[in-house]
Design an enzyme around this catalytic site. Structure first.
Site, PDB file in Angstrom:
ATOM      1  N   CYS A  84      -4.538  -2.485   3.705  1.00  0.00           N
ATOM      2  CA  CYS A  84      -5.186  -1.331   4.353  1.00  0.00           C
ATOM      3  C   CYS A  84      -5.036  -1.529   5.852  1.00  0.00           C
ATOM      4  O   CYS A  84      -5.637  -2.455   6.421  1.00  0.00           O
ATOM      5  CB  CYS A  84      -6.655  -1.259   3.949  1.00  0.00           C
ATOM      6  SG  CYS A  84      -7.569   0.097   4.709  1.00  0.00           S
ATOM      7  N   ASN A 138     -14.727   2.476   3.375  1.00  0.00           N
ATOM      8  CA  ASN A 138     -13.739   1.475   2.939  1.00  0.00           C
ATOM      9  C   ASN A 138     -14.395   0.105   3.096  1.00  0.00           C
ATOM     10  O   ASN A 138     -15.064  -0.146   4.113  1.00  0.00           O
ATOM     11  CB  ASN A 138     -12.482   1.571   3.808  1.00  0.00           C
ATOM     12  CG  ASN A 138     -11.812   2.934   3.673  1.00  0.00           C
ATOM     13  OD1 ASN A 138     -11.197   3.252   2.660  1.00  0.00           O
ATOM     14  ND2 ASN A 138     -11.971   3.779   4.702  1.00  0.00           N
ATOM     15  N   HIS A 160     -15.324   1.912   7.941  1.00  0.00           N
ATOM     16  CA  HIS A 160     -15.079   0.590   7.345  1.00  0.00           C
ATOM     17  C   HIS A 160     -16.344  -0.255   7.420  1.00  0.00           C
ATOM     18  O   HIS A 160     -17.017  -0.284   8.453  1.00  0.00           O
ATOM     19  CB  HIS A 160     -13.947  -0.130   8.079  1.00  0.00           C
ATOM     20  CG  HIS A 160     -12.632   0.561   7.948  1.00  0.00           C
ATOM     21  ND1 HIS A 160     -11.750   0.325   6.922  1.00  0.00           N
ATOM     22  CD2 HIS A 160     -12.055   1.552   8.692  1.00  0.00           C
ATOM     23  CE1 HIS A 160     -10.688   1.090   7.050  1.00  0.00           C
ATOM     24  NE2 HIS A 160     -10.856   1.860   8.113  1.00  0.00           N
ATOM     25  N   ASN A 192       0.882  -1.179   0.000  1.00  0.00           N
ATOM     26  CA  ASN A 192       0.000   0.000   0.000  1.00  0.00           C
ATOM     27  C   ASN A 192       0.911   1.217   0.000  1.00  0.00           C
ATOM     28  O   ASN A 192       1.505   1.552   1.029  1.00  0.00           O
ATOM     29  CB  ASN A 192      -0.894  -0.066   1.244  1.00  0.00           C
ATOM     30  CG  ASN A 192      -1.920   1.048   1.326  1.00  0.00           C
ATOM     31  OD1 ASN A 192      -2.292   1.388   2.455  1.00  0.00           O
ATOM     32  ND2 ASN A 192      -2.383   1.596   0.235  1.00  0.00           N
ATOM     33  N   CYS A 248      -4.646   6.498   8.248  1.00  0.00           N
ATOM     34  CA  CYS A 248      -4.043   5.555   7.302  1.00  0.00           C
ATOM     35  C   CYS A 248      -3.024   4.701   8.052  1.00  0.00           C
ATOM     36  O   CYS A 248      -1.941   5.204   8.391  1.00  0.00           O
ATOM     37  CB  CYS A 248      -3.376   6.323   6.158  1.00  0.00           C
ATOM     38  SG  CYS A 248      -2.615   5.230   4.916  1.00  0.00           S
ATOM     39  N   ASN A 257      -1.188   1.942   7.201  1.00  0.00           N
ATOM     40  CA  ASN A 257       0.083   1.675   6.511  1.00  0.00           C
ATOM     41  C   ASN A 257       0.892   2.960   6.380  1.00  0.00           C
ATOM     42  O   ASN A 257       2.117   2.948   6.543  1.00  0.00           O
ATOM     43  CB  ASN A 257      -0.197   1.074   5.129  1.00  0.00           C
ATOM     44  CG  ASN A 257      -0.745  -0.343   5.237  1.00  0.00           C
ATOM     45  OD1 ASN A 257      -0.242  -1.136   6.014  1.00  0.00           O
ATOM     46  ND2 ASN A 257      -1.779  -0.639   4.490  1.00  0.00           N
ATOM     47  N   THR A 269      -5.841   0.485   8.556  1.00  0.00           N
ATOM     48  CA  THR A 269      -7.043   0.749   9.355  1.00  0.00           C
ATOM     49  C   THR A 269      -8.103  -0.310   9.071  1.00  0.00           C
ATOM     50  O   THR A 269      -8.860  -0.698   9.962  1.00  0.00           O
ATOM     51  CB  THR A 269      -7.629   2.144   9.042  1.00  0.00           C
ATOM     52  OG1 THR A 269      -7.792   2.280   7.615  1.00  0.00           O
ATOM     53  CG2 THR A 269      -6.724   3.243   9.585  1.00  0.00           C
ATOM     54  N   GLY A 270      -8.096  -0.805   7.817  1.00  0.00           N
ATOM     55  CA  GLY A 270      -9.051  -1.855   7.456  1.00  0.00           C
ATOM     56  C   GLY A 270      -8.778  -3.158   8.190  1.00  0.00           C
ATOM     57  O   GLY A 270      -9.692  -3.831   8.651  1.00  0.00           O
ATOM     58  N   GLU A 308     -10.685   0.273  -1.196  1.00  0.00           N
ATOM     59  CA  GLU A 308     -10.549   1.475  -0.375  1.00  0.00           C
ATOM     60  C   GLU A 308     -11.364   2.644  -0.922  1.00  0.00           C
ATOM     61  O   GLU A 308     -11.387   2.885  -2.142  1.00  0.00           O
ATOM     62  CB  GLU A 308      -9.079   1.916  -0.294  1.00  0.00           C
ATOM     63  CG  GLU A 308      -8.242   1.100   0.646  1.00  0.00           C
ATOM     64  CD  GLU A 308      -6.994   1.825   1.071  1.00  0.00           C
ATOM     65  OE1 GLU A 308      -7.004   3.079   1.115  1.00  0.00           O
ATOM     66  OE2 GLU A 308      -5.989   1.140   1.339  1.00  0.00           O
TER      67      GLU A 308
HETATM   68  N1  API Z   1      -8.862   5.105   1.869  1.00  0.00           N
HETATM   69  C1  API Z   1      -8.843   5.460   3.284  1.00  0.00           C
HETATM   70  C2  API Z   1      -7.505   6.128   3.667  1.00  0.00           C
HETATM   71  C3  API Z   1      -6.307   5.167   3.523  1.00  0.00           C
HETATM   72  C4  API Z   1      -6.405   4.015   4.491  1.00  0.00           C
HETATM   73  C5  API Z   1      -5.475   2.840   4.227  1.00  0.00           C
HETATM   74  N2  API Z   1      -4.579   2.927   3.121  1.00  0.00           N
HETATM   75  C6  API Z   1      -4.769   2.374   5.498  1.00  0.00           C
HETATM   76  O1  API Z   1      -3.638   1.854   5.422  1.00  0.00           O
HETATM   77  O2  API Z   1      -5.391   2.487   6.595  1.00  0.00           O
HETATM   78  C7  API Z   1     -10.019   6.424   3.592  1.00  0.00           C
HETATM   79  O3  API Z   1     -10.406   7.198   2.711  1.00  0.00           O
HETATM   80  O4  API Z   1     -10.507   6.374   4.728  1.00  0.00           O
END
Ligand code: API
Length: 287
Positions: free
Chosen positions: A225, A198, A167, A13, A75, A77, A227-228, A216
């Site tokens: 991801c 997400n 999420h 990522n 984020c 990562n 946070t995912g 995402e």
């Molecule tokens: N697309 C996400 C942000 C990046 C999160 C993801 N790349 C991670 O590592 O948590 C959002 O709009 O909330």
């Protein structure tokens, strides 16, 4: 305009990082710069743009922009990469420090061999679980755990978790059969999520292991991801598939993250952060 950048990734990522301790850029340029830098054909190629910036509220600050130019609030990562960069470039002088995000402050700890950071642990804080905190539209204001969620004639069940960003987690029998490309773009823009969402599909392997794929918000399918992965483990525990206070291995496309939802409700994320390249982006600003 010549933009000095660093490209880093967490399990594939990837983001283009700007060090605003040593460079400045106008706010109104950021969304277009994110779109152009992320473009794999005419730019550098990444899942978005991340700013590492000075702040009075923490040791360093992080802002994240998705590939479509939208700004995210957190984020995982990206945070591990910011921690690596901050330590290796002497923006901080200790292995444990605070990073400000739009979703609040988090604590990072870097583990280094010599002067290189190999792995980072982040205390991602406490997840938000109430419907209006996600945010998600619906009849009540409790938690959203295994709630019916029909879309495009698919009778799904959703568990919603916010890690400062929203999420929607769906459990599937086989990860390779997850309708990621068919339903990901529909769910991410579904009106039940007023700020978008997400989208994660998860296959439970055991109490301590799962497979994970993600669409995402603002970037589409990514290799990982952070946070995912945190949201997926929280959702797994809420559904009774995993236990609190137990580190769970999340197998993402780009590699493994280790996530624990501790007894004090803080979510801990442990994983790698890697440097890809550094250079100058010759950015042609749209008039
Ligand atoms: N697309 C996400 C942000 C990046 C999160 C993801 N790349 C991670 O590592 O948590 C959002 O709009 O909330």
């Amino acid at each position: 305009m010549e933009i000095p950048y660093t490209k880093m990734h967490g399990l594939g990522n990837s983001y283009i990082f700007l060090d605003l301790f040593h460079f400045s850029i106008e706010e109104e340029m950021l969304a277009d710069l994110a779109v152009q830098a992320a473009n794999v054909h005419t730019g550098i190629g990444s899942d978005g743009l991340i700013l590492i910036h000075p702040t009075d509220n923490a040791d360093v600050g992080m802002r994240i922009f998705n590939k479509d130019g939208s700004e995210g609030k957190n984020c995982g990562n990206g945070l591990r990469c910011v921690a690596k960069f901050a330590y290796e470039n002497n923006l901080v002088n200790k292995p444990q420090f605070i990073i400000e995000t739009k979703a609040g402050n988090v604590t990072a700890e870097v583990f280094h061999e010599g002067d290189k950071v190999e792995e980072v642990t982040i205390d991602m804080g406490v997840p938000d679980l109430l419907r209006q905190e996600i945010p998600m539209r619906g009849k009540d204001n409790g938690r959203v755990v295994g709630e019916s969620f029909e879309i495009s004639h698919h009778p799904l069940e959703v568990t919603a978790v916010s890690m400062g960003n929203p999420h929607a987690v769906f459990f599937v029998d086989k990860i390779e059969e997850a309708p990621l490309y068919e339903l990901g773009p529909m769910i991410t823009n579904d009106s039940r999520f007023p700020e978008g969402v997400n989208v994660e599909f998860v296959e439970i392997v055991s109490e301590k292991e799962m497979h994970f794929r993600v669409w995402e918000r603002g970037s589409g399918v990514t290799q990982a991801c952070g946070t995912g992965a945190c949201a997926a483990v929280v959702a797994s525990i809420l559904n009774g598939y995993s236990q609190k206070n137990t580190e769970t291995c999340v197998h993402l496309s780009g590699g493994d993250l280790f996530i624990k939802w501790a007894a004090d409700d803080h979510v801990w994320m442990r994983g790698k952060a890697e440097l890809t390249t550094q250079g100058t982006f010759y950015w042609k600003r749209k008039s």
